[in-house]
Scaffold this motif. Structure first.
Motif, PDB file in Angstrom:
ATOM      1  N   ALA A 195       1.093  -1.143   0.243  1.00  0.00           N
ATOM      2  CA  ALA A 195       0.080   0.015   0.180  1.00  0.00           C
ATOM      3  C   ALA A 195       1.136   1.098  -0.014  1.00  0.00           C
ATOM      4  O   ALA A 195       0.639   2.621  -0.578  1.00  0.00           O
ATOM      5  N   THR A 198      -0.761   2.140  -4.575  1.00  0.00           N
ATOM      6  CA  THR A 198      -1.587   4.064  -4.590  1.00  0.00           C
ATOM      7  C   THR A 198      -2.026   4.632  -5.636  1.00  0.00           C
ATOM      8  O   THR A 198      -3.460   4.469  -5.588  1.00  0.00           O
ATOM      9  N   GLU A 249      -3.142   1.811  -7.626  1.00  0.00           N
ATOM     10  CA  GLU A 249      -4.833   0.945  -7.627  1.00  0.00           C
ATOM     11  C   GLU A 249      -5.602   1.447  -6.365  1.00  0.00           C
ATOM     12  O   GLU A 249      -6.716   1.239  -6.773  1.00  0.00           O
ATOM     13  N   LYS A 250      -5.681   2.452  -5.018  1.00  0.00           N
ATOM     14  CA  LYS A 250      -6.424   3.013  -4.954  1.00  0.00           C
ATOM     15  C   LYS A 250      -7.088   3.834  -5.498  1.00  0.00           C
ATOM     16  O   LYS A 250      -8.254   4.438  -5.354  1.00  0.00           O
ATOM     17  N   THR A 296      -8.986   2.558  -7.959  1.00  0.00           N
ATOM     18  CA  THR A 296     -10.893   2.078  -7.296  1.00  0.00           C
ATOM     19  C   THR A 296     -11.339   2.800  -7.195  1.00  0.00           C
ATOM     20  O   THR A 296     -12.697   3.591  -7.331  1.00  0.00           O
TER      21      THR A 296
END
Length: 79
Positions: free
Chosen positions: A48, A54, A56-57, A60
């Protein structure tokens, strides 16, 4: 007026989503990808904190915002 503002935000979110997806690293294929993926989950406890985590977040969040704005604009255009 509100429709126009939401449409502009929707376009900006979609461009941001495209950029974030293109910045992500591709997944490895084949047997080496299986071995690498297993090692990554074992050793990747701080994923994370990396750039991949970062991105990927952000992907999303941007995708959720894109879907919500699409639904809101669809309802507003029907009226």
């Amino acid at each position: 007026m509100l429709k126009t503002v939401l449409m502009v935000i929707h376009v900006l979110v979609s461009l941001f989503l495209i950029a974030v997806i293109l910045l992500q690293k591709g997944k490895s294929a084949g047997i080496s990808g299986v071995i690498e993926g297993g090692a990554e989950t074992f050793f990747g406890k701080n994923k994370a904190r990396t750039m991949e985590g970062t991105l990927e977040k952000l992907t999303t969040i941007a995708a959720a915002l894109f879907i919500i704005l699409s639904m809101v604009l669809t309802v507003m255009m029907a009226k």
